[in-house]
Design an enzyme around this catalytic site. Structure first.
Site, PDB file in Angstrom:
ATOM      1  N   HIS A 118      55.920  -9.460  45.957  1.00 44.77           N
ATOM      2  CA  HIS A 118      56.742 -10.581  45.487  1.00 44.77           C
ATOM      3  C   HIS A 118      57.601 -10.107  44.325  1.00 44.77           C
ATOM      4  O   HIS A 118      57.111  -9.461  43.409  1.00 44.77           O
ATOM      5  CB  HIS A 118      55.804 -11.703  45.031  1.00 44.77           C
ATOM      6  N   ASP A 162      52.584  -9.802  42.857  1.00 50.83           N
ATOM      7  CA  ASP A 162      53.771  -9.644  42.016  1.00 50.83           C
ATOM      8  C   ASP A 162      53.452  -8.616  40.954  1.00 50.83           C
ATOM      9  O   ASP A 162      52.531  -8.803  40.161  1.00 50.83           O
ATOM     10  CB  ASP A 162      54.146 -10.982  41.385  1.00 50.83           C
ATOM     11  N   HIS A 203      56.639 -22.397  49.375  1.00 49.57           N
ATOM     12  CA  HIS A 203      56.636 -22.488  47.908  1.00 49.57           C
ATOM     13  C   HIS A 203      55.501 -23.360  47.374  1.00 49.57           C
ATOM     14  O   HIS A 203      55.564 -23.873  46.251  1.00 49.57           O
ATOM     15  CB  HIS A 203      57.984 -23.052  47.435  1.00 49.57           C
ATOM     16  N   ASP A 222      59.563 -19.563  53.114  1.00 49.84           N
ATOM     17  CA  ASP A 222      58.733 -19.808  51.934  1.00 49.84           C
ATOM     18  C   ASP A 222      58.524 -21.307  51.771  1.00 49.84           C
ATOM     19  O   ASP A 222      59.473 -22.055  51.547  1.00 49.84           O
ATOM     20  CB  ASP A 222      59.437 -19.234  50.691  1.00 49.84           C
ATOM     21  N   GLU A 225      51.691 -14.541  45.338  1.00 50.45           N
ATOM     22  CA  GLU A 225      52.414 -14.522  44.067  1.00 50.45           C
ATOM     23  C   GLU A 225      51.654 -15.238  42.960  1.00 50.45           C
ATOM     24  O   GLU A 225      51.913 -15.010  41.782  1.00 50.45           O
ATOM     25  CB  GLU A 225      53.800 -15.139  44.230  1.00 50.45           C
ATOM     26  N   GLU A 240      55.248 -18.248  54.137  1.00 53.23           N
ATOM     27  CA  GLU A 240      54.714 -17.902  52.816  1.00 53.23           C
ATOM     28  C   GLU A 240      54.281 -19.146  52.049  1.00 53.23           C
ATOM     29  O   GLU A 240      54.982 -20.160  52.042  1.00 53.23           O
ATOM     30  CB  GLU A 240      55.806 -17.169  52.033  1.00 53.23           C
TER      31      GLU A 240
END
Length: 381
Positions: free
Chosen positions: A283, A256, A183, A181, A233, A207
């Protein structure tokens, strides 16, 4: 006829927002509208929700979804759709309980008997990742996810790229599969270097290499790497996902279920992804209700591949972890890297209402940290 009579919200540790819907005939359903760092905004949005749907027939889930999404005039975004998500999950929970079946049965029935899951290691600034991966294996996981980097400058040192590759190599040596990830911490000048450095180590996916605000750059990156690109997400509806599907720029969709319109909308996103041959990996670094909703969709979606679990995640607390508010924690047990399909009515988890009400007396005020580089400029978290 069951009509909605009460909608209650509970801000509970570590950073979750639970929703309880009651009907005039005593039916109850639970959902999760957690929006990390913005719980109070979602609670505020629930005022308009109450005005719209108190007295509404609880069985008309799609009508309620359309009513809340379309008739507020302003559509989309994390706050409004997180509020809808919590309501939607609770309505599916009620309907499943009224009929005595799991939600997956109402979505067409399950297409699998168990779902692969992964857990987090390493924290926001990843460290001790190899030992953490070994501990996750002992817990029954065969896949993990970790942050690929610490916070990064727009143009950072080659040493930061080397460190990311070294961490991934250490975890791969433990024998588990690894999702990476980014992020949204990485900007375009560094993204290609990082992805190229990680390619030989074959992570499951990479990700949020860039934030979803950069669709053109994500498409460029996808054309340059063999690694599966995961994203979603911070996309809140099928309309947000649509351009990424059309551009063939993502391989794994990660809606999500507490942000992207709940079970109703994420089931549509899953079907839309399937039409573009894109995998589904919801997510969920959140609570048990969000996870249960994810697992119901996963059980009934042919293109599902793996599910995130927040058990022991670095955001949680010893007394406020994934199973702390659940009376039947055994249904979320991990064995051989998988969780069995939830067989109970509704979402399949039983919430300890007394524990939730007690925890909500002192609501959390969770906020993500503020990071700055050595020059004092803000960095992405």
């Amino acid at each position: 006829m069951h009509r909605i009579s009460t909608i209650e919200t509970f801000i509970v540790p570590p950073r979750w927002l639970f929703v309880r819907i009651g009907t005039d005939e005593g039916a109850v359903g639970w959902g999760e509208a957690s929006l990390e760092g913005h719980a109070e905004a979602v609670v505020g949005a629930m005022e308009a929700v109450r005005d719209r749907i108190i007295g509404h027939d609880v069985r008309r889930i799609e009508d309620i979804w359309q009513l809340l999404h379309r008739l507020g005039f302003y559509r989309g975004g994390p706050v409004l759709l997180s509020a809808i998500s919590g309501i939607d999950q609770a309505l599916w929970d009620i309907k499943g309980r009224m009929l005595g079946v799991p939600v997956s049965d109402l979505l067409g029935g399950r297409v699998r008997d168990r779902m692969r899951v992964y857990a987090w290691i390493g924290g926001d600034r990843p460290s001790d990742v190899a030992d953490a991966a070994r501990r996750r294996r002992e817990q029954g996981f065969d896949a993990v996810k970790m942050n690929g980097t610490e916070d990064m400058d727009w143009l950072d040192s080659p040493a930061a790229v080397d460190a990311a590759a070294e961490r991934l190599a250490l975890v791969r040596e433990t024998g588990v599969d690894v999702g990476i990830d980014f992020h949204g911490r990485v900007h375009k000048p560094m993204a290609r270097q990082l992805v190229r450095a990680l390619e030989p180590l074959r992570p499951l996916f990479v990700e949020e290499v860039l934030t979803s605000e950069q669709p053109e750059a994500i498409a460029q990156l996808a054309a340059q790497t063999v690694l599966p690109i995961a994203l979603g997400e911070r996309l809140y509806s099928r309309w947000d996902f649509k351009p990424f599907f059309e551009a063939a720029s993502i391989d794994v969709a990660q809606p999500d279920l507490s942000h992207a319109g709940g079970i109703s909308e994420c089931r549509r996103i899953a079907a839309m992804a399937e039409a573009y041959d894109v995998a589904l990996a919801p997510h969920c670094p959140l609570g048990p209700l969000a996870l249960a909703a994810c697992l119901q969709v996963a059980a009934s979606s042919p293109n599902f591949v793996i599910q995130e679990m927040s058990l022991g995640i670095h955001y949680n607390q010893a007394d406020a972890d994934l199973l702390s508010y659940v009376r039947n924690p055994e249904v979320l047990s991990v064995s051989a890297g998988m969780v069995a399909v939830l067989e109970g009515a509704g979402l399949g988890v039983e919430i300890d209402e007394d524990a939730v009400r007690a925890a909500a007396i002192k609501p959390h005020r969770w906020r993500n940290p503020v990071w700055r580089g050595r020059d004092g400029a803000l960095r992405e978290w």
